[in-house]
Scaffold this motif. Sequence first.
Motif, short mmCIF file in Angstrom:
data_model
loop_
_atom_site.label_atom_id
_atom_site.label_comp_id
_atom_site.label_asym_id
_atom_site.label_seq_id
_atom_site.Cartn_x
_atom_site.Cartn_y
_atom_site.Cartn_z
N GLU A 53 0.84 -1.20 0.00
CA GLU A 53 0.00 0.00 0.00
C GLU A 53 0.87 1.25 0.00
O GLU A 53 0.54 2.25 -0.65
N ALA A 54 1.99 1.20 0.73
CA ALA A 54 2.92 2.34 0.71
C ALA A 54 3.51 2.53 -0.68
O ALA A 54 3.75 3.67 -1.11
N ALA A 55 3.75 1.42 -1.38
CA ALA A 55 4.27 1.52 -2.75
C ALA A 55 3.25 2.19 -3.68
O ALA A 55 3.62 2.92 -4.60
N VAL A 56 1.95 1.94 -3.43
CA VAL A 56 0.91 2.61 -4.21
C VAL A 56 0.94 4.11 -3.94
O VAL A 56 0.88 4.94 -4.86
N ARG A 57 1.03 4.50 -2.67
CA ARG A 57 1.03 5.92 -2.31
C ARG A 57 2.24 6.65 -2.90
O ARG A 57 2.15 7.83 -3.25
N GLN A 58 3.35 5.94 -3.01
CA GLN A 58 4.56 6.55 -3.58
C GLN A 58 4.62 6.40 -5.11
O GLN A 58 5.64 6.74 -5.72
N GLU A 59 3.54 5.86 -5.68
CA GLU A 59 3.41 5.69 -7.13
C GLU A 59 4.50 4.78 -7.71
O GLU A 59 4.93 4.91 -8.85
N VAL A 60 4.94 3.82 -6.87
CA VAL A 60 5.87 2.80 -7.35
C VAL A 60 5.09 1.74 -8.13
O VAL A 60 5.58 1.20 -9.13
N ILE A 61 3.87 1.42 -7.67
CA ILE A 61 2.96 0.53 -8.38
C ILE A 61 1.61 1.21 -8.46
O ILE A 61 1.32 2.16 -7.71
N ARG A 62 0.76 0.74 -9.36
CA ARG A 62 -0.51 1.41 -9.59
C ARG A 62 -1.61 0.95 -8.64
O ARG A 62 -2.50 1.71 -8.30
N SER A 63 -1.56 -0.31 -8.21
CA SER A 63 -2.59 -0.82 -7.31
C SER A 63 -1.99 -1.89 -6.42
O SER A 63 -0.95 -2.48 -6.73
N ASN A 64 -2.64 -2.13 -5.32
CA ASN A 64 -2.17 -3.11 -4.35
C ASN A 64 -2.72 -4.49 -4.72
O ASN A 64 -3.93 -4.71 -4.68
N PRO A 65 -1.86 -5.44 -5.05
CA PRO A 65 -2.37 -6.76 -5.45
C PRO A 65 -3.07 -7.50 -4.32
O PRO A 65 -3.83 -8.44 -4.59
N CYS A 66 -2.86 -7.08 -3.08
CA CYS A 66 -3.58 -7.72 -1.98
C CYS A 66 -5.08 -7.52 -2.12
O CYS A 66 -5.88 -8.34 -1.66
N GLY A 67 -5.47 -6.42 -2.77
CA GLY A 67 -6.89 -6.15 -2.98
C GLY A 67 -7.54 -7.08 -3.97
O GLY A 67 -8.77 -7.08 -4.12
N GLN A 68 -6.74 -7.88 -4.67
CA GLN A 68 -7.28 -8.80 -5.66
C GLN A 68 -7.48 -10.21 -5.09
O GLN A 68 -7.78 -11.14 -5.83
N THR A 69 -7.29 -10.37 -3.77
CA THR A 69 -7.48 -11.67 -3.14
C THR A 69 -8.77 -11.67 -2.33
O THR A 69 -9.36 -10.62 -2.07
N ASP A 70 -9.20 -12.87 -1.92
CA ASP A 70 -10.39 -13.00 -1.07
C ASP A 70 -10.00 -13.30 0.37
O ASP A 70 -10.78 -13.85 1.14
N PHE A 71 -8.76 -12.94 0.73
CA PHE A 71 -8.28 -13.23 2.07
C PHE A 71 -9.09 -12.47 3.11
O PHE A 71 -9.38 -11.28 2.94
N VAL A 72 -9.47 -13.17 4.19
CA VAL A 72 -10.17 -12.56 5.32
C VAL A 72 -9.36 -12.83 6.56
O VAL A 72 -8.97 -13.98 6.82
#
Length: 451
Positions: free
Chosen positions: A153-172
């Motif tokens: 998520e910090a990498a997203v904020r620093q524009e190192v990546i465009r989105s957080n791949p953790c958001g693409q999982t169904d992990f609870v």
Amino acid sequence: MASIEQRGDSWRVVWRYNGDKQYTTWPAKSYAEQAKDLAEAHRHKIDADKVYREILEEADTVSDSTAMTFREWCQKWLPAKTRITERVRADYRAQLINHIYPPLGDAKVGLGDTPIDQITGLDIGAWVNAQRASGAHNKTITRRYSLLHSALEAAVRQEVIRSNPCGQTDFVRDQVAEDDVDQHEPVYLTHEEFALLRAGFDAKWWPFLDFLVGTSARWSEATAVAVEHVVAPTAKSDPKIRLWRAWKRGAPGSPRYLGVTKGRSRRDLRVTRNLYDAVMPLAAGQPKGTLLFRTASGTELDYSNFYKQVWRRGLRAAMQCPNHPAPDRGQPLEGARGRCRDYGGEKKDGTPCGARVKPGTTRCLPHSGPNPNAVAACDCPGVLRRWCTPHDLRHTSAAWLLSAGVPLLVVSRRLGHEQASTTSEIYGGLLPDADDAVLDVLGRAMQTEKD
């Protein structure tokens, strides 16, 4: 929140930016999902033209990534974090090195050596499943996943990546879909069970046990209370305990220090007069700054030492029946000689005992007599039947309050949770009556409408 709509053979992504609707249309659903992730990664503060540019430019690039690896990113990110202690920073570094960077399961390359912009939701899901396959408990996996999520998520904020791949999982967190039950269940003692537990301890520890269950305090908070934090009652107010600080772990090799409490920074808790009377003798005549609960030398109570030297002894005493004591481990045997191990004797760690036996018995002197770890196997009343830890007294306190009908928000504040949702997540299962009350209210309301 961005949404995807199928329109004929194409997919449209819709979100709002500065009050205006933004639209992008794509020939394949995979592009639409990528656009949706991009919009949400920017918290919708991105217009349609920029989404088109970023995704189409990415599609035109070669597949070989020149981005830094996840390990290289973490080596930049972790030292820059400002709101953690050096001990926590060292713990995070150890988790990354030992559990997140290395390849797991069938993976040939670990997350640590993967270019950060090439990590996908599938990679994260495979990592979670490999953690489970390695035997890690759900709460342990949640802690590691949270660290992984924070770094990305910090990498997203620093524009190192465009989105957080953790958001693409169904992990609870803490859960497996089949059972949603974690391996570590808290223990909620009844009033009678707490009385049995308390009776197993030396009387000098009773005020401390009463304090833990009477304030719902964490160990780090209870052991940091000073004598001046005990506030006497007045004609208009009850006595109070001020939970204003807690012990914190310093950097590796450095001592613990006093800092702010977890969650809410300070709490003034009203307590019963009985609890106040129980702890006041510990504070009487002591100078300001003296710890309320302390060792004989005046230093703070160490959890590990307390657990090994005090807690386990008191707990075992509570779990033993005076009418049915444990049998003697050594048996008389004429001519017995040799080593304790020759007759099945073992040390605390389970290894064979090499000490010589007492003449005429099958055990050495230290291993003679009843097993101190034995618990009662009888059905006699007055014996505690459940193993618990000091932290379970905090769980027990919360259970008593909730079962008595104290509102969840009030309990949450007393526990020091920053959000009531935390209290609900941990103790929601203790509120079955709340569902009954909901049904009663709705039933009466609907009946009134019919009448």
